[in-house]
Structures are given as structure tokens and as C-alpha cells.
Motif scaffolding. Structure first.
Motif, PDB file in Angstrom:
ATOM      1  N   GLN A  42      14.022  -9.169  10.433  1.00 25.84           N
ATOM      2  CA  GLN A  42      13.246  -8.623   9.395  1.00 25.84           C
ATOM      3  C   GLN A  42      13.512  -7.083   9.743  1.00 25.84           C
ATOM      4  N   ARG A  43      13.841  -6.591  10.809  1.00 25.03           N
ATOM      5  CA  ARG A  43      13.560  -5.275  11.378  1.00 25.03           C
ATOM      6  C   ARG A  43      14.836  -4.839  11.503  1.00 25.03           C
ATOM      7  N   HIS A  44      15.813  -5.483  12.149  1.00 22.32           N
ATOM      8  CA  HIS A  44      17.175  -5.092  12.620  1.00 22.32           C
ATOM      9  C   HIS A  44      17.907  -4.703  11.550  1.00 22.32           C
ATOM     10  N   ARG A  45      18.785  -3.522  11.521  1.00 17.22           N
ATOM     11  CA  ARG A  45      19.766  -3.056  10.602  1.00 17.22           C
ATOM     12  C   ARG A  45      20.973  -4.010  10.422  1.00 17.22           C
ATOM     13  N   ASP A  46      21.505  -4.701  11.423  1.00 19.67           N
ATOM     14  CA  ASP A  46      22.496  -5.413  11.459  1.00 19.67           C
ATOM     15  C   ASP A  46      22.095  -6.952  10.979  1.00 19.67           C
ATOM     16  N   ALA A  47      20.955  -7.420  11.022  1.00 19.65           N
ATOM     17  CA  ALA A  47      20.577  -8.677  10.656  1.00 19.65           C
ATOM     18  C   ALA A  47      21.135  -9.347   9.368  1.00 19.65           C
ATOM     19  N   PHE A  48      21.178 -10.574   9.042  1.00 15.53           N
ATOM     20  CA  PHE A  48      21.735 -11.302   7.787  1.00 15.53           C
ATOM     21  C   PHE A  48      20.660 -10.974   6.890  1.00 15.53           C
ATOM     22  N   THR A  49      21.025 -10.569   5.578  1.00 11.00           N
ATOM     23  CA  THR A  49      20.333 -10.726   4.189  1.00 11.00           C
ATOM     24  C   THR A  49      21.115 -11.362   3.161  1.00 11.00           C
ATOM     25  N   LEU A  50      20.625 -12.037   2.561  1.00 18.43           N
ATOM     26  CA  LEU A  50      21.338 -12.500   1.350  1.00 18.43           C
ATOM     27  C   LEU A  50      21.296 -11.337   0.280  1.00 18.43           C
ATOM     28  N   ASP A  51      22.524 -11.044  -0.160  1.00 12.62           N
ATOM     29  CA  ASP A  51      22.678 -10.076  -1.418  1.00 12.62           C
ATOM     30  C   ASP A  51      23.186 -10.938  -2.444  1.00 12.62           C
ATOM     31  N   HIS A  52      23.087 -10.301  -3.787  1.00 11.66           N
ATOM     32  CA  HIS A  52      23.631 -10.819  -4.978  1.00 11.66           C
ATOM     33  C   HIS A  52      24.605  -9.805  -5.466  1.00 11.66           C
ATOM     34  N   ALA A  53      25.899 -10.411  -5.706  1.00  4.23           N
ATOM     35  CA  ALA A  53      27.181  -9.575  -6.370  1.00  4.23           C
ATOM     36  C   ALA A  53      26.595  -8.873  -7.635  1.00  4.23           C
ATOM     37  N   VAL A  54      25.955  -9.671  -8.385  1.00  7.93           N
ATOM     38  CA  VAL A  54      25.357  -9.171  -9.677  1.00  7.93           C
ATOM     39  C   VAL A  54      23.926  -8.840  -9.379  1.00  7.93           C
ATOM     40  N   PRO A  55      23.434  -7.777  -9.391  1.00  7.48           N
ATOM     41  CA  PRO A  55      22.043  -7.365  -8.791  1.00  7.48           C
ATOM     42  C   PRO A  55      21.177  -8.145  -9.744  1.00  7.48           C
ATOM     43  N   LEU A  56      19.984  -8.606  -9.211  1.00 14.85           N
ATOM     44  CA  LEU A  56      18.835  -9.169 -10.125  1.00 14.85           C
ATOM     45  C   LEU A  56      18.427  -8.275 -11.389  1.00 14.85           C
ATOM     46  N   SER A  57      18.294  -7.140 -10.943  1.00 15.75           N
ATOM     47  CA  SER A  57      18.115  -6.184 -11.890  1.00 15.75           C
ATOM     48  C   SER A  57      19.027  -5.955 -13.210  1.00 15.75           C
ATOM     49  N   GLY A  59      20.635  -8.587 -14.331  1.00 22.30           N
ATOM     50  CA  GLY A  59      20.756  -9.967 -14.809  1.00 22.30           C
ATOM     51  C   GLY A  59      21.558 -10.998 -13.916  1.00 22.30           C
ATOM     52  N   GLY A  60      21.648 -10.583 -12.714  1.00 25.74           N
ATOM     53  CA  GLY A  60      22.151 -11.397 -11.868  1.00 25.74           C
ATOM     54  C   GLY A  60      21.392 -12.932 -11.719  1.00 25.74           C
ATOM     55  N   ASP A  61      21.961 -13.871 -11.362  1.00 31.00           N
ATOM     56  CA  ASP A  61      20.894 -15.308 -11.230  1.00 31.00           C
ATOM     57  C   ASP A  61      20.678 -15.288  -9.604  1.00 31.00           C
ATOM     58  N   LEU A  62      19.352 -15.496  -9.219  1.00 33.49           N
ATOM     59  CA  LEU A  62      18.775 -15.323  -8.084  1.00 33.49           C
ATOM     60  C   LEU A  62      19.252 -16.634  -7.384  1.00 33.49           C
ATOM     61  N   LEU A  63      19.403 -17.906  -7.858  1.00 36.32           N
ATOM     62  CA  LEU A  63      19.871 -19.065  -7.282  1.00 36.32           C
ATOM     63  C   LEU A  63      21.218 -19.516  -7.749  1.00 36.32           C
ATOM     64  N   ALA A  64      22.215 -18.703  -7.839  1.00 37.79           N
ATOM     65  CA  ALA A  64      23.490 -19.076  -8.148  1.00 37.79           C
ATOM     66  C   ALA A  64      24.102 -18.911  -6.677  1.00 37.79           C
ATOM     67  N   LYS A  65      24.909 -19.871  -6.331  1.00 41.25           N
ATOM     68  CA  LYS A  65      25.716 -19.788  -5.178  1.00 41.25           C
ATOM     69  C   LYS A  65      27.036 -18.641  -5.353  1.00 41.25           C
ATOM     70  N   ALA A  66      27.429 -18.547  -6.629  1.00 41.75           N
ATOM     71  CA  ALA A  66      28.490 -17.706  -6.925  1.00 41.75           C
ATOM     72  C   ALA A  66      28.008 -16.562  -6.974  1.00 41.75           C
ATOM     73  N   ASN A  67      26.762 -16.069  -7.159  1.00 39.10           N
ATOM     74  CA  ASN A  67      26.229 -14.753  -6.853  1.00 39.10           C
ATOM     75  C   ASN A  67      25.551 -14.400  -5.603  1.00 39.10           C
ATOM     76  N   ALA A  68      25.852 -15.346  -4.546  1.00 35.19           N
ATOM     77  CA  ALA A  68      25.159 -15.047  -3.296  1.00 35.19           C
ATOM     78  C   ALA A  68      26.246 -14.494  -2.437  1.00 35.19           C
ATOM     79  N   ARG A  69      25.763 -13.466  -1.409  1.00 36.47           N
ATOM     80  CA  ARG A  69      26.664 -12.735  -0.539  1.00 36.47           C
ATOM     81  C   ARG A  69      25.813 -12.561   0.728  1.00 36.47           C
ATOM     82  N   SER A  70      26.469 -12.546   1.806  1.00 38.41           N
ATOM     83  CA  SER A  70      26.032 -12.180   3.019  1.00 38.41           C
ATOM     84  C   SER A  70      26.193 -10.692   3.342  1.00 38.41           C
ATOM     85  N   ALA A  71      25.110 -10.007   3.835  1.00 35.43           N
ATOM     86  CA  ALA A  71      25.313  -8.525   3.985  1.00 35.43           C
ATOM     87  C   ALA A  71      24.370  -8.188   5.164  1.00 35.43           C
TER      88      ALA A  71
END
Length: 96
Positions: A42-57, A59-71
Motif C-alpha cells: 500500500q505504501r511502496h512506489r514500485d508495488a503492483f496496482t490495478l490500472d485501467h486503460a480507459v480511466p473510470l472517470s 467511462g472505463g469499465d471497473l470490472l472489464a478484463k480488457a480494461n485492466a492493466r498492471s502498473a
């Protein structure tokens, strides 16, 4: 008031599945620290987070696998809600 969908089982499953792929950061291309879990992640800058190719703000889909990216956490935060076409380099520090 509706429940937060990011706390639900489908979102946690999507995060788990994306993490299991062990992909590099889609934003900068560098390896992600998948060994970090719990509070450290939760604190480390190089840790995994789920990013969305099309941002949710935008219109991106929160739960679409096609919109999910590792970041990285830092890349996801620096990117904000920009799309891939608005890519800007990630800067780690302003100090010289």
C-alpha cells in the motif's frame, strides 16, 4: 447508499488474476515488485496496482478484463486520468 464496487469480490478477483500474470508496468515498461504485499504494498512506489486503460472517470469499465492493466503505484498515480494518447514521462523526483 450503494456499496463501493472496489471492495467487492469481482474486483478483488480481477486484481488477483491481473497480479498472477506478473506483467511489467504497462506505463513505463519496468518490472513491478510483486513480492510486496499487505501494508508494504500500500505504501511502496514500485508495488503492483490495478490500472485501467480507459480511466473510470472517462467511462472505463471497473470490472472489464480488457480494461485492466498492471502498473506501479507511482505510475498509476502520476498518470491520473489521462489516456494512452496523452502519455507523459513519469518523473521520480524534482531534485537535481
Amino acid at each position: 447508499m450503494p456499496a463501493n464496487p472496489r471492495n467487492g469480490r469481482p474486483y478483488r478477483r480481477l486484481c488477483r488474476d491481473q497480479r498472477a500474470l506478473r506483467l511489467p508496468c504497462w506505463w513505463c515498461g519496468e518490472p513491478i515488485r510483486y513480492d510486496l504485499t499487505g501494508y508494504a504494498a500500500q505504501r511502496h512506489r514500485d508495488a503492483f496496482t490495478l490500472d485501467h486503460a480507459v480511466p473510470l472517470s472517462l467511462g472505463g469499465d471497473l470490472l472489464a478484463k480488457a480494461n485492466a492493466r498492471s502498473a506501479h503505484r507511482r505510475c498509476n498515480s502520476a498518470r491520473g486520468n489521462r489516456t494512452d494518447g496523452q502519455r507523459q514521462p513519469v518523473r521520480s523526483s524534482r531534485r537535481w
